[in-house]
Design a protein around this motif. Structure first.
Motif, PDB file in Angstrom:
ATOM      1  N   TYR A 233       0.823  -1.215   0.000  1.00 57.33           N
ATOM      2  CA  TYR A 233       0.000   0.000   0.000  1.00 57.33           C
ATOM      3  C   TYR A 233       0.854   1.262   0.000  1.00 57.33           C
ATOM      4  CZ  TYR A 233      -3.231  -3.643   1.247  1.00 57.33           C
ATOM      5  OH  TYR A 233      -3.951  -4.798   1.252  1.00 57.33           O
ATOM      6  N   TYR A 243      -2.599   6.522   1.954  1.00 58.07           N
ATOM      7  CA  TYR A 243      -3.531   5.413   1.728  1.00 58.07           C
ATOM      8  C   TYR A 243      -4.506   5.286   2.903  1.00 58.07           C
ATOM      9  CZ  TYR A 243      -5.369   0.794   0.735  1.00 58.07           C
ATOM     10  OH  TYR A 243      -6.208  -0.245   0.481  1.00 58.07           O
ATOM     11  N   GLU A 246      -7.350   7.628   2.815  1.00 55.39           N
ATOM     12  CA  GLU A 246      -8.342   7.517   1.738  1.00 55.39           C
ATOM     13  C   GLU A 246      -9.723   7.177   2.270  1.00 55.39           C
ATOM     14  OE1 GLU A 246      -7.198   4.851  -1.396  1.00 55.39           O
ATOM     15  OE2 GLU A 246      -5.368   5.983  -1.809  1.00 55.39           O
ATOM     16  N   GLN A 250      -9.812   1.610   3.918  1.00 48.98           N
ATOM     17  CA  GLN A 250      -8.390   1.543   3.603  1.00 48.98           C
ATOM     18  C   GLN A 250      -7.549   1.550   4.884  1.00 48.98           C
ATOM     19  OE1 GLN A 250     -10.630   3.315   2.028  1.00 48.98           O
ATOM     20  NE2 GLN A 250     -10.231   3.365  -0.180  1.00 48.98           N
ATOM     21  N   TYR A 251      -7.919   2.441   5.817  1.00 51.04           N
ATOM     22  CA  TYR A 251      -7.166   2.493   7.063  1.00 51.04           C
ATOM     23  C   TYR A 251      -7.301   1.163   7.805  1.00 51.04           C
ATOM     24  CZ  TYR A 251      -4.825   4.809  10.997  1.00 51.04           C
ATOM     25  OH  TYR A 251      -3.925   5.161  11.976  1.00 51.04           O
ATOM     26  N   ARG A 253      -7.760  -1.741   6.543  1.00 54.66           N
ATOM     27  CA  ARG A 253      -7.005  -2.784   5.846  1.00 54.66           C
ATOM     28  C   ARG A 253      -5.512  -2.700   6.184  1.00 54.66           C
ATOM     29  NH1 ARG A 253      -8.525  -1.623   0.513  1.00 54.66           N
ATOM     30  NH2 ARG A 253     -10.554  -2.453   1.129  1.00 54.66           N
TER      31      ARG A 253
END
Lengths: 611, 611
Positions: A233, A243, A246, A250-251, A253
């Protein structure tokens, strides 16, 4: 016309032709002989073990073999078989941990922690009687009374979740319990386990080093490293923070993959040392503030833009289970406090283990990585900064760069005016690419040989320098394909040299600014500590030649390996060292380079090579 | 032929005829004038507010009005409208909290805690500067540095969840933070809230009393009580534990209703005192070991059978949010340590607030409830026991018994050889039933008047004593229906008297065993502390007449109200008192009556009334 295929987390970029399978394109990487990636059936589409995940771009649609061997779920998540998927354009491919074989291990040694073990978690053996009408006391009542009568302990607390995990009615067998501060955090039948151990983690942007430590003797029982799985990422902290910003998904993940990676590392260490997970009583984690925040899921909006302010630099204690770490039930993960900016607990741990905080005279300490942290200490007064040296020394952003794994050129000697070249590869196999120390050697050697001038330009008149029309850049041929037996030349391009110039200029400028702030000259530095895996493997002469490190006698330098990991182990083992680390974090003066015009000036003037 | 309909949590049992609606059967209970239960439309099937839940047994199938006003989900969970559901057999009905009106409040007063406030949570105001390139420090970095420089605090920890709840970029406004021990647990803009408060809870088997306390001044800002919502699953601790042991779903349910009830109580207190929930910084909870374990979800298999061993008696600290309490983000609930058996933190708190632990001479302390705990103290040496006195004094297991709410007969004078009777009801309304203190008075009065003999038998020749053929028991008519204007007589049955005999025999036997163990006689007792709501409202003369309390001069007795609740407040307010409570819990010697033949002997001989 070729396409670039990028492989994560190994960091290799290759050029592939349309119509090749991933495995054909990646050549040696899937060779079972040279190690690297699983392909037990040799690429015949039989075993299904060469699973890789398409992160960006696209391949040919999955064929019948892939449908059969992978199944719908895998396919829907982007998994493909490297021996089947055909390249149709540029792509980014993630090699999942189960596909990476054991030989892809990272070097994790460090100075040995020499502290008197006095860990925050202590164990006690408690004799128990059977609960009965005549002796109506539960296990925990007996534990409390024994500890009070025999050890004078009172005011103990218990994690209520632990109560339910131990049988209420004790047989006559004694139990062992663990106490952290005033809290009971672990319990098991005496003799059923062997030793109280702790986990020390150096959480790097690129690499994660883990150490399993015997809390009683201080011995390191196992050490291992993995690549930070967040690499897919973003390679540097800024792109990873971007990332995370976003969106929540996303955070979530990027935090999850890191926690899962840590747990895998923990399990591998326990496996190697033959230790049960429930014996891991405490974790100490050091890392820069970005890794720290991304692990905990803290707000990072301020950290992602100048002046790069971490939400919190206080010590954080959190139940290891909340981070998904499979340790003792009540075990705590202690995150070493940070300083400011990106200067995190790893820097504090590096200073602690190399004793920079107590050194007399002038000491410079550098922990070189994707971010490089520098400390200047004058009789214990410390001032630190962080500079974005980028991932070039990790082999990224370099045409044929790769991390320090099997097949990477790690040492280069340039002889005979740039006509002769000597090199070593890691593992002794044919060269697949070039890693940080190799690039550094090559650039330094070519500069000394006059193939590169002081501005970093390649001498286009030199017979081994050619112009690559496709990439529109000059390149120096390090290893022609006919010499390596491979089907492509290993080269260093003009752009690669620029990347190295950017990296070394950042480090040199950071050093100059610190010295300037303290009113010191380079010659005043009496001792230079160079830490980190790259810092330990680099050839000092090469680093001095290109101006990355100050031009001082070699005996003033000390290459200390993973000093942050060593510091983490000391903080794990000793409460005194832990308090000291907290004091160091508080005492360090922080210099935000983004705010300083001097930094930009030094940075520009350091782009060239020393005369 | 009538059926018994039991109402929870008020504890009233009524006899109903088939064909009556619940509301008709429950007569005065749904009368908006006398308070009790919501029925705004007067039982016309218009408002849908008289929702009750069928727990056991069955009613007529739901009619159209119920289908319309309740909906499918409510019906599937057993909800019915009291004005529509028709009785077809015996049943148990739960009146949910939203149906119970405000007037169903319980008495919660107690001795005033007189301690110097020194709470475990302290607040600090922190001036903040705006984060900028020239001042690159986050809120938490500024907090840390301010506390270190101005208050010498170091080694602070932070709950990582709290970091994300406060904006990272501070404006110029100061913030206030709360520190508990070394952990930062709360943060908010200075001036946005008023005071740091704490919650003290006396978690009884039948009643839960809550107190909202100003942590700075020690003032009680609000006090309120609710019935323990677990009552629907069993009236005494044993039946509740048995329910929890039926399975995970049952245990989950009984824990959940309790936690939800506590949170409702907390919200009601904050509402009454005009305090925001985020200002509640700490909770202290006292309760017997069964309530303690059921609140935390601890194993109770050992506690449910002789010798009744709690899984844990250590102090437990748990984040209030994990118990579902809507307090300050990092607030902790502290559960006062227990002693043994069913003797819990409530007993410790009772001793603490009545200073029994420091009394010279011989002191006896009784906290009378569904379980009665007794302590005998001799110059600070304490020995305690617990006896199952049953819920008779709460009005349960008594033919027309009810809790001390509006309409309950609470005082009785028997005059003229049992022919004349004087009584008071709570709220002054027509008698609906009789509560603990009323039953005690009635039994004592009838014994003095000779209507009951020393064995507890009713004189069947007495004109107000009649034989009830249906119930097959003799009964004394306390209030004939023509006198009360109600449609039924209020009576005391032979069985009711037996229940009182069982309860008082348990208390008296427990007292005797303790005295015997200490080699003391009743006359040696210099001071008797009687605690608890019933203990405070009972008439001492009546309790002495029937032999429940020792026959000693009245000036030796002291009725102290909710002493457990007062102790909980002291433990909330003062760290010194908290440490003292932990010491008391450790110091008390526990006597398990189940193991002692003396107890059975005393119990049998105490069944009769004193000559």
């Amino acid at each position: 016309m070729g396409f670039i295929i990028e492989f994560e987390p190994v960091g290799l970029r290759i050029e592939a032709e349309p119509g090749q399978t991933i495995m054909q394109a990646a050549r040696g990487m899937f060779n079972p002989e040279s190690g690297g990636v699983s392909a037990p059936c040799g690429g015949k589409g039989l075993c299904g073990r060469c699973r890789v995940r398409l992160v960006e771009g696209q391949f040919s649609p999955p064929n019948e073999t892939e449908k059969r061997l992978l199944g719908e779920k895998d396919l829907s998540e982007g998994y493909r078989l490297a021996c089947q998927a055909v390249i149709t354009g540029p792509a980014k491919v993630e090699i999942p941990p189960e596909t990476l074989t054991g030989r892809q291990k990272l070097q994790v040694e460090g100075t040995k922690a020499t502290v008197v073990p006095d860990p925050v978690v202590k164990r006690y053996n408690i004799p128990l009687k059977t609960t009965s009408v005549d002796y109506p006391y539960s296990i925990w009542q007996q534990v409390e009374s024994f500890l009070f009568q025999n050890h004078g302990l009172s005011g103990l607390r218990i994690d209520p979740g632990l109560v339910g995990r131990v049988e209420v009615l004790a047989k006559d067998n004694p139990i062992t319990i663990s106490i952290r501060g005033s809290e009971i955090t672990n319990a098991f039948p005496t003799g059923s386990r062997r030793k109280a151990v702790g986990l020390a983690v150096d959480l790097g942007t690129t690499k994660i080093a883990g150490f399993l430590v015997d809390l009683e003797t201080g011995a390191t029982l196992a050490a291992d490293g993995i690549l930070n799985p967040q690499i897919s990422y973003g390679e540097d902290v800024i792109s990873r923070l971007a990332y995370a910003l976003e969106g929540e998904a996303q955070y979530g993940r990027i935090t999850r993959v890191l926690r899962e990676g840590l747990d895998r590392l923990l399990r591998a260490l326990c496996n190697a040392a033959d230790v049960v997970l429930e014996d891991v009583e405490e974790a100490v984690i050091v890392g820069n503030t970005a890794m720290h925040h991304l692990l905990l899921g803290l707000p990072v909006d301020q950290l992602a833009r100048a002046p790069y302010v971490p939400a919190v630099t206080l010590p954080v204690e959190i139940k290891a289970r909340e981070l998904g770490l499979s340790m003792a039930f009540g075990a705590v993960a202690y995150l070493v406090p940070a300083v400011a900016g990106f200067v995190g607990g790893d820097h504090v741990a590096m200073i602690l283990s190399s004793r920079i905080h107590e050194a007399r005279g002038v000491t410079l300490g550098l922990d070189i990585g994707t971010n490089t942290e520098i400390v200047l200490a004058l009789d214990g007064e410390m001032i630190s900064c962080s500079c974005a040296s980028g991932p070039a020394f990790e082999g990224a952003h370099i045409q044929q760069g790769m991390r320090a794994v099997d097949g990477a050129i790690s040492r280069v000697e340039v002889g005979d005016g740039g006509f002769k070249l000597y090199y070593d590869t890691i593992g002794g196999s044919s060269p697949v690419g070039i890693c940080g120390s190799g690039i550094l050697d090559a650039v330094a050697g070519l500069y000394r040989a006059g193939v590169i001038n002081y501005n970093g330009r390649l001498d286009t008149g030199h017979p081994r320098v050619r112009f690559n029309g496709e990439r529109k850049t000059a390149e120096y041929v390090l290893v022609p394909s006919e010499e390596s037996g491979s089907d492509r030349d290993v080269v260093i391009t003009q752009k690669d040299i620029s990347e190295i110039q950017l990296a070394k200029a950042a480090i040199a400028a950071g050093t100059k600014v610190l010295l300037g702030k303290a009113g010191l000259k380079v010659e005043d530095v009496e001792r230079i500590i160079v830490a980190g895996a790259f810092g330990t493997h680099l050839r000092l002469e090469s680093a001095i030649t290109i101006g990355m490190l100050p031009n001082l006698p070699l005996e003033r330098f000390q290459q200390v390996g993973n000093a942050a990991g060593a510091g983490a182990r000391m903080i794990l083992l000793s409460q005194t060292e832990r308090r000291l680390a907290e004091k160091i974090a508080r005492d360090i003066k922080y210099l935000e380079l983004a705010a300083m015009p001097e930094f930009s000036n030094h940075f520009l003037s350091e782009m060239g090579f020393p005369e």
